[in-house]
Scaffold this motif. Structure first.
Motif, PDB file in Angstrom:
ATOM      1  N   ASN A 109      -5.411 -55.042 -24.038  1.00  0.00           N
ATOM      2  CA  ASN A 109      -4.147 -55.613 -24.477  1.00  0.00           C
ATOM      3  C   ASN A 109      -4.280 -56.649 -25.591  1.00  0.00           C
ATOM      4  OD1 ASN A 109      -2.182 -54.347 -22.569  1.00  0.00           O
ATOM      5  ND2 ASN A 109      -3.627 -55.207 -21.104  1.00  0.00           N
ATOM      6  N   ALA A 110      -5.458 -56.841 -26.121  1.00  0.00           N
ATOM      7  CA  ALA A 110      -5.697 -57.900 -27.103  1.00  0.00           C
ATOM      8  C   ALA A 110      -4.884 -57.730 -28.379  1.00  0.00           C
ATOM      9  CB  ALA A 110      -7.181 -57.989 -27.443  1.00  0.00           C
ATOM     10  N   GLY A 111      -4.441 -56.526 -28.671  1.00  0.00           N
ATOM     11  CA  GLY A 111      -3.657 -56.303 -29.870  1.00  0.00           C
ATOM     12  C   GLY A 111      -2.165 -56.468 -29.649  1.00  0.00           C
ATOM     13  N   ALA A 112      -1.795 -57.013 -28.504  1.00  0.00           N
ATOM     14  CA  ALA A 112      -0.379 -57.172 -28.156  1.00  0.00           C
ATOM     15  C   ALA A 112       0.303 -58.148 -29.113  1.00  0.00           C
ATOM     16  CB  ALA A 112      -0.247 -57.676 -26.722  1.00  0.00           C
ATOM     17  N   PRO A 113       1.590 -57.945 -29.383  1.00  0.00           N
ATOM     18  CA  PRO A 113       2.316 -58.857 -30.272  1.00  0.00           C
ATOM     19  C   PRO A 113       2.531 -60.225 -29.614  1.00  0.00           C
ATOM     20  CG  PRO A 113       3.828 -57.307 -29.273  1.00  0.00           C
ATOM     21  CD  PRO A 113       2.451 -56.876 -28.863  1.00  0.00           C
ATOM     22  N   ILE A 114       2.800 -61.215 -30.446  1.00  0.00           N
ATOM     23  CA  ILE A 114       3.091 -62.568 -29.958  1.00  0.00           C
ATOM     24  C   ILE A 114       4.579 -62.672 -29.669  1.00  0.00           C
ATOM     25  CG2 ILE A 114       3.160 -65.013 -30.572  1.00  0.00           C
ATOM     26  CD1 ILE A 114       0.742 -64.411 -32.422  1.00  0.00           C
ATOM     27  N   GLN A 115       4.918 -63.220 -28.520  1.00  0.00           N
ATOM     28  CA  GLN A 115       6.312 -63.535 -28.199  1.00  0.00           C
ATOM     29  C   GLN A 115       6.386 -65.039 -28.007  1.00  0.00           C
ATOM     30  OE1 GLN A 115       8.246 -61.268 -25.127  1.00  0.00           O
ATOM     31  NE2 GLN A 115       9.627 -62.966 -24.653  1.00  0.00           N
ATOM     32  N   ASP A 116       7.144 -65.687 -28.864  1.00  0.00           N
ATOM     33  CA  ASP A 116       7.266 -67.148 -28.822  1.00  0.00           C
ATOM     34  C   ASP A 116       8.751 -67.487 -28.651  1.00  0.00           C
ATOM     35  OD1 ASP A 116       7.357 -69.876 -29.208  1.00  0.00           O
ATOM     36  OD2 ASP A 116       6.110 -69.860 -30.997  1.00  0.00           O
ATOM     37  N   ASP A 117       9.129 -67.878 -27.472  1.00  0.00           N
ATOM     38  CA  ASP A 117      10.523 -68.208 -27.171  1.00  0.00           C
ATOM     39  C   ASP A 117      10.775 -69.713 -27.166  1.00  0.00           C
ATOM     40  OD1 ASP A 117      11.130 -65.516 -26.853  1.00  0.00           O
ATOM     41  OD2 ASP A 117      10.595 -65.529 -24.731  1.00  0.00           O
ATOM     42  N   THR A 118       9.880 -70.463 -27.792  1.00  0.00           N
ATOM     43  CA  THR A 118      10.025 -71.919 -27.768  1.00  0.00           C
ATOM     44  C   THR A 118      11.098 -72.416 -28.738  1.00  0.00           C
ATOM     45  OG1 THR A 118       8.310 -72.246 -29.453  1.00  0.00           O
ATOM     46  CG2 THR A 118       7.609 -72.246 -27.127  1.00  0.00           C
ATOM     47  N   GLY A 119      11.476 -71.573 -29.706  1.00  0.00           N
ATOM     48  CA  GLY A 119      12.510 -71.975 -30.655  1.00  0.00           C
ATOM     49  C   GLY A 119      12.017 -72.865 -31.768  1.00  0.00           C
ATOM     50  N   THR A 120      10.703 -73.048 -31.854  1.00  0.00           N
ATOM     51  CA  THR A 120      10.154 -73.891 -32.930  1.00  0.00           C
ATOM     52  C   THR A 120       9.593 -73.018 -34.040  1.00  0.00           C
ATOM     53  OG1 THR A 120       7.926 -74.011 -31.997  1.00  0.00           O
ATOM     54  CG2 THR A 120       9.507 -75.680 -31.280  1.00  0.00           C
ATOM     55  N   ASN A 121       9.552 -73.566 -35.218  1.00  0.00           N
ATOM     56  CA  ASN A 121       8.970 -72.864 -36.372  1.00  0.00           C
ATOM     57  C   ASN A 121       7.851 -73.696 -36.974  1.00  0.00           C
ATOM     58  OD1 ASN A 121      10.612 -70.519 -36.382  1.00  0.00           O
ATOM     59  ND2 ASN A 121      12.298 -71.716 -37.243  1.00  0.00           N
TER      60      ASN A 121
END
Length: 64
Positions: free
Chosen positions: A49-61
């Motif tokens: 699973n190392a190639g899995a996409p990043i999901q960032d729901d923190t709302g920061t940029n």
């Protein structure tokens, strides 16, 4: 030196692994597993699973 997984055992806690970067720094630590086989299965899962996409729901940029 290539990155590597190290399997470790702690009495009373069980097995876990760490992922060590090419510079020798620990970059990931797993949960504890009851058996050595389960720990190895966890490593295999990370590899698959190392190639899995990043999901960032923190709302920061930050940094973008």
């Amino acid at each position: 030196m290539a990155a590597r997984f190290e399997v470790r055992h702690q009495a009373g806690k069980g097995w876990h692994f760490v992922l060590i970067a090419t510079n020798g720094q620990v970059i990931a630590t797993s949960e504890h597993y009851e058996s050595h086989r389960s720990c190895l299965n966890g490593i295999d899962s990370v590899k698959r699973n190392a190639g899995a996409p990043i999901q960032d729901d923190t709302g920061t940029n930050e940094g973008r």
